[in-house]
Each structure stands twice: as C-alpha cells, then as structure tokens.
Write an enzyme that holds these catalytic residues in place. Structure first.
Site, short mmCIF file in Angstrom:
data_model
loop_
_atom_site.label_atom_id
_atom_site.label_comp_id
_atom_site.label_asym_id
_atom_site.label_seq_id
_atom_site.Cartn_x
_atom_site.Cartn_y
_atom_site.Cartn_z
CE LYS A 2 -5.24 -0.58 -0.46
NZ LYS A 2 -6.04 -1.15 0.64
CD GLU B 19 -9.25 -0.17 -2.16
OE1 GLU B 19 -8.05 -0.13 -1.83
OE2 GLU B 19 -10.13 -0.64 -1.41
CE LYS C 148 -2.33 1.07 3.87
NZ LYS C 148 -3.78 0.94 3.89
CE LYS D 92 -9.04 -3.85 -2.21
NZ LYS D 92 -8.12 -4.50 -1.30
#
Ligand code: 13P
Length: 336
Positions: A135, A176, A97, A218
């Site tokens: 991410k 995401e 992340k 995502k």
C-alpha cells in the site's frame, strides 16, 4: 494458497464480499490510538493487540487481506508463530505499507508522499517475508486553492511509479489517493477533487504500463467535509461516489476497497452497502478500513488480557457487517 498471477491475488482479496483489514498504523499513529484507551504503546502491546485481531474468528471468510506496518510483518505471536503465518492460516493475505509518509511541498499546506528511494530493495525483502500486496497512500487536501494541479500531478505520478516497481517485484499494488474529509467543504467539492485525482491517477498508471488487472484502488468515498453542518445523506454519498468512480475507473480493475477516513463504523458500512445495492459496475466494491473496523475492538480491549475475547467479537462483528455490505446484504437491524 497458490496464485499464478497478480490478477489472481487481487481477485482473491476481494472475492465473495471479502475486504481488507488496515492494521498498518505507524508507531506514532498506533500510539495515538493507544493513548485514547490509556495503554502504553510498547512493541509488546502493539504485538498483543494485533495478534488478538488477527486470531479473531471473524477474520475467516470476511477478511481477504491485512495491511501491516514494517514492525508487525517481522513480529511473532506469543507462541512463536509469525504474524504472517497467523494471518495466512485465517485465509487472508499479508500486505505491507511501503510509503514513508508525507513531506510538505515547499511552504504550502499540501504534501507529497515519500518512499520511492530504495523501494525496490525494500520490496524484495517484504516479498521474501511473505507479502502478497502493498500500500502507498497519497494525501490530498481540499481548501483555499487546494488541491493544486501540481500536488495532484506529483502525487499521482509517484503512485504510478510505485505501482510499477511493486508489480516488477511480483506483488499487487494498492493505490490510495486519499482526499481528506477534513474541512467544511461541500460534497460537490469532494466530488470535483476526487474526480481530478482519479482522472490523473489512471492516466499515469496507463502511461507507466501498470497492469490494471493486478492493481487494487483504495479511494475515499465522496462525502461532505467533516466540519460542514450540511451533511449529505447515505443515498447521496453512495450515488455520487459511484458516479465519480464510473467516470474514471477502468472496468477491468478487480477491486475498489474504500478507506474509512474518519467516518463512524456504522456510516462506513451503511455507505458501502448502499453502493452495492445500487450496483451497475464491474469491479468488486469493498472495504479496506482501519478505524471503522478496529475502533469497537480497541474500546473493548482497553489493554487487558481478560478483554481479548470481547475485542475479538467486536472485530468479528464489524468484519461480517462489512462483508455483508460488500454484497449489498447489510441492514441496520443486524447491528443490535
Ligand atoms: P482508515 O480506514 O482509518 O481511514 O484507514 C485506512 C488506511 O489504511 C489509511 O491509509
């Protein structure tokens, strides 16, 4: 495992029904999870818990990637092996992340994800440590006058900017855009907000010349708000989510891996399975669950060494159930 392109990495992660274990809770979020089982959130306890997850038998063949937090990607297991090596030895790829969390936009209820500053340098270090993918989470609220076009544009532009910088550093970006379930909105409100986000996101990715074949999406599923007394059933969630994705997601994207967003573990599996039973899309439709994969394992563990095997069995079970759901082969009778 050797890969010669970003598209090979992205395709591997979602190959044969595999999905992603999201274990990238920040320390405050991990503390919240540990509070729920009365365990102190120390660096060692966080390491022990995550090590037991990553060593679970059910990682193999079911989990193609694990998203880590900055602390975890640097940690070693009790025997001195790096957690990155533990993950790799399970046939899974380590991810990281890289966003720095949310900042409110002015005095509104909406937020813009932070983290572009210094991102390029941080990515170079993560690549050296072994990260293969990354991410970044944008958060979109549904409510009175929300989401605003400004919040959607700012967040989707940041996601595209992030994705480009990540690909320049030879890693696969997961993008995401999470439309939160919180609220009493209808499933149609969620459909509309999710549509606006995906429409803007893919326009921004195209504009920045992000390689779609080396990207993973995502998203949230299209559901009723969690406080709405009229909850859409599994078939409606599955059909509306597919309709929404098909309208905006390019065919050459290798994988869509859903977040669970507060759905129960069984709901998250049932929805994914229903979508794959309907079919009719080119991308792999799989999972990148945090809570829906970890909750039963966390409850079984309770911070006790002697519960490690039970916790591993719980994670292995959910990993297998979700792999079957990614192939449209799950059935509720498999849960007993
Ligand atoms: P949940 O599946 O618990 O929503 O977590 C996934 C995630 O990584 C959120 O950013």
């Amino acid at each position: 495992m050797n890969f010669s392109s970003l598209s090979e990495i992205a395709s591997y992660i979602v190959s044969d029904g595999k999905g992603i274990l999201a274990a990238d809770e920040s320390n405050p979020t991990c503390t919240k999870r540990f509070d729920s089982i009365g365990v102190e959130s120390t660096e060692d306890n966080r390491r022990d818990y995550r090590e037991l997850l990553f060593r679970s038998e059910g990682m193999k063949g079911n989990i193609g990637g694990v998203i880590l937090f900055d602390e975890t990607i640097r940690q070693t297991a009790a025997d001195g092996t790096s957690l990155v090596d533990v993950i790799t030895s399970q046939g899974s790829l380590p991810g990281i992340k890289v966003d720095k969390g949310l900042q409110k936009i002015g005095s509104t209820e909406e937020s813009l994800t932070q983290g572009l500053e210094g991102l390029d340098e941080r990515l170079k270090e993560y690549f050296e440590i072994g990260a293969k993918f990354t991410k970044w989470r944008a958060v979109i609220n549904i409510g009175k006058d929300m989401p605003s076009s400004e919040a959607i544009s700012a967040n989707m532009e940041a996601l595209a900017e992030y994705a480009k910088i990540v690909q320049n550093n030879n890693m696969v970006p997961m993008v995401e855009p999470e439309v939160l379930m919180d609220g009493n909105h209808s499933i149609d409100d969620c459909f509309e907000a999710t549509s606006r986000c995906l429409d803007t996101l893919f326009a921004c990715l195209l504009d920045k010349e992000v390689d779609i074949k080396g990207t993973i999406l995502k998203p949230n599923m299209v559901t009723s708000g969690s406080n709405n007394s009229d909850q859409a059933n599994v078939e409606e969630v599955a059909q509306k989510t597919i309709d929404c994705l098909k309208a905006y997601v390019p065919d050459d994207l290798p994988g869509v891996t859903f977040l669970s967003g507060g759905q129960s573990d069984i709901d998250a599996t049932a929805h994914l399975d229903a979508m794959n039973k309907i079919g009719g899309f080119n991308w792999k439709l799989s999972f990148s669950y945090g809570r829906a994969l970890q909750q039963p394992a966390l409850k079984a563990w309770m911070g006790k060494k002697e519960n490690a095997i039970l916790a591993q069995q719980a994670l292995s079970h959910r990993a297998l159930m979700n792999k079957l759901a990614s192939e449209g082969k799950w059935d509720i009778s498999l849960e007993n």
